[in-house]
Design an enzyme around this catalytic site. Structure first.
Site, PDB file in Angstrom:
ATOM      1  N   CYS A  75     -10.402  -3.122   6.701  1.00 27.96           N
ATOM      2  CA  CYS A  75      -9.322  -4.087   6.889  1.00 27.96           C
ATOM      3  C   CYS A  75      -9.242  -4.438   8.377  1.00 27.96           C
ATOM      4  O   CYS A  75      -9.274  -3.556   9.235  1.00 27.96           O
ATOM      5  CB  CYS A  75      -8.009  -3.457   6.404  1.00 27.96           C
ATOM      6  SG  CYS A  75      -6.733  -4.630   6.025  1.00 27.96           S
ATOM      7  N   HIS A  76      -9.143  -5.725   8.689  1.00 24.23           N
ATOM      8  CA  HIS A  76      -9.095  -6.163  10.079  1.00 24.23           C
ATOM      9  C   HIS A  76      -7.762  -5.803  10.733  1.00 24.23           C
ATOM     10  O   HIS A  76      -6.717  -5.962  10.103  1.00 24.23           O
ATOM     11  CB  HIS A  76      -9.266  -7.688  10.162  1.00 24.23           C
ATOM     12  CG  HIS A  76     -10.611  -8.161   9.768  1.00 24.23           C
ATOM     13  ND1 HIS A  76     -10.941  -8.405   8.447  1.00 24.23           N
ATOM     14  CD2 HIS A  76     -11.722  -8.423  10.494  1.00 24.23           C
ATOM     15  CE1 HIS A  76     -12.210  -8.807   8.393  1.00 24.23           C
ATOM     16  NE2 HIS A  76     -12.704  -8.818   9.615  1.00 24.23           N
ATOM     17  N   MET A 112      -2.802  -7.448   2.451  1.00 21.22           N
ATOM     18  CA  MET A 112      -2.851  -5.986   2.518  1.00 21.22           C
ATOM     19  C   MET A 112      -1.691  -5.432   3.336  1.00 21.22           C
ATOM     20  O   MET A 112      -1.135  -4.381   3.014  1.00 21.22           O
ATOM     21  CB  MET A 112      -4.187  -5.499   3.097  1.00 21.22           C
ATOM     22  CG  MET A 112      -5.373  -5.803   2.201  1.00 21.22           C
ATOM     23  SD  MET A 112      -5.171  -5.280   0.480  1.00 21.22           S
ATOM     24  CE  MET A 112      -4.915  -3.528   0.675  1.00 21.22           C
ATOM     25  N   GLU A 113      -1.294  -6.144   4.364  1.00 26.18           N
ATOM     26  CA  GLU A 113      -0.165  -5.708   5.185  1.00 26.18           C
ATOM     27  C   GLU A 113       1.134  -5.767   4.391  1.00 26.18           C
ATOM     28  O   GLU A 113       1.957  -4.841   4.470  1.00 26.18           O
ATOM     29  CB  GLU A 113      -0.089  -6.554   6.456  1.00 26.18           C
ATOM     30  CG  GLU A 113      -1.192  -6.258   7.457  1.00 26.18           C
ATOM     31  CD  GLU A 113      -2.592  -6.729   7.075  1.00 26.18           C
ATOM     32  OE1 GLU A 113      -3.558  -6.287   7.718  1.00 26.18           O
ATOM     33  OE2 GLU A 113      -2.730  -7.544   6.126  1.00 26.18           O
ATOM     34  N   ASP A 127      10.503   9.883  -0.654  1.00 25.69           N
ATOM     35  CA  ASP A 127      10.518  11.080   0.182  1.00 25.69           C
ATOM     36  C   ASP A 127      11.934  11.490   0.561  1.00 25.69           C
ATOM     37  O   ASP A 127      12.283  12.670   0.501  1.00 25.69           O
ATOM     38  CB  ASP A 127       9.691  10.848   1.453  1.00 25.69           C
ATOM     39  CG  ASP A 127       9.642  12.081   2.328  1.00 25.69           C
ATOM     40  OD1 ASP A 127       9.299  13.166   1.813  1.00 25.69           O
ATOM     41  OD2 ASP A 127       9.944  11.969   3.535  1.00 25.69           O
TER      42      ASP A 127
END
Length: 163
Positions: A75-76, A112-113, A127
């Site tokens: 991924c860039h 993707m981000e 969490d």
């Protein structure tokens, strides 16, 4: 159709975007985290002993978007101009909907981000609340919209396919 991250020898490779035109690019993604009604109520009322879980999850999502190239091979690294993480409490479904937005002017997309931001925000909520609700479930991580670049504008429908 060929995979862009596989070269002619079948080897993994980072796509060369140096010849692509710089365009405005955006991506929106979503994820859901389902929980018990009492856990959701505790979060909404701000009664969680760890504090404002939405504030922490928002920062985690923003940080995750900025670190995507460190997490996803090939991924860039991108110079993001905007990352937004929003929460929509849906008590009728005992869940929180997380929606993210990533923007930049660049040579490759930001899907993707946006996906990483939504995923990590959901993981952070999990969490922070796992001590009171071990059965939470993260679902529905997907791209909602993508704009910019050669492939144009994509908007997902209710089933995730292009509308």
């Amino acid at each position: 159709m060929s995979f862009t991250h596989i070269n002619q020898n079948g080897e993994a490779n980072m796509v060369d975007v140096s010849e692509k035109t710089v365009t405005a690019r955006i991506a929106r993604a979503e994820a859901f985290i389902e929980m018990t009604p009492s856990t959701l109520e505790m979060i909404v009322k701000g009664e969680h002993h760890k504090g404002d879980v939405f504030a922490v999850a928002r920062i985690a999502g923003i940080q995750a978007a900025k670190q995507t190239s460190q997490l996803i091979p090939l991924c860039h690294p991108l110079m993001l101009s905007k990352v937004e993480v929003r929460f929509d409490v849906q008590p009728q479904h005992n869940r929180v909907r997380i929606e993210t937005l990533c923007k930049l002017a660049g040579q490759t997309g930001v899907e993707m981000e946006a996906l990483t931001a939504a995923s990590v925000a959901a993981l952070t909520l999990f969490d922070m609340c796992k001590a009171v609700d071990k059965a939470m479930c993260i679902t529905g991580v997907r791209v909602l919209e993508k704009q910019g670049g050669k492939s144009g504008h994509f908007v997902a429908n209710a089933k995730g396919h292009q509308a």
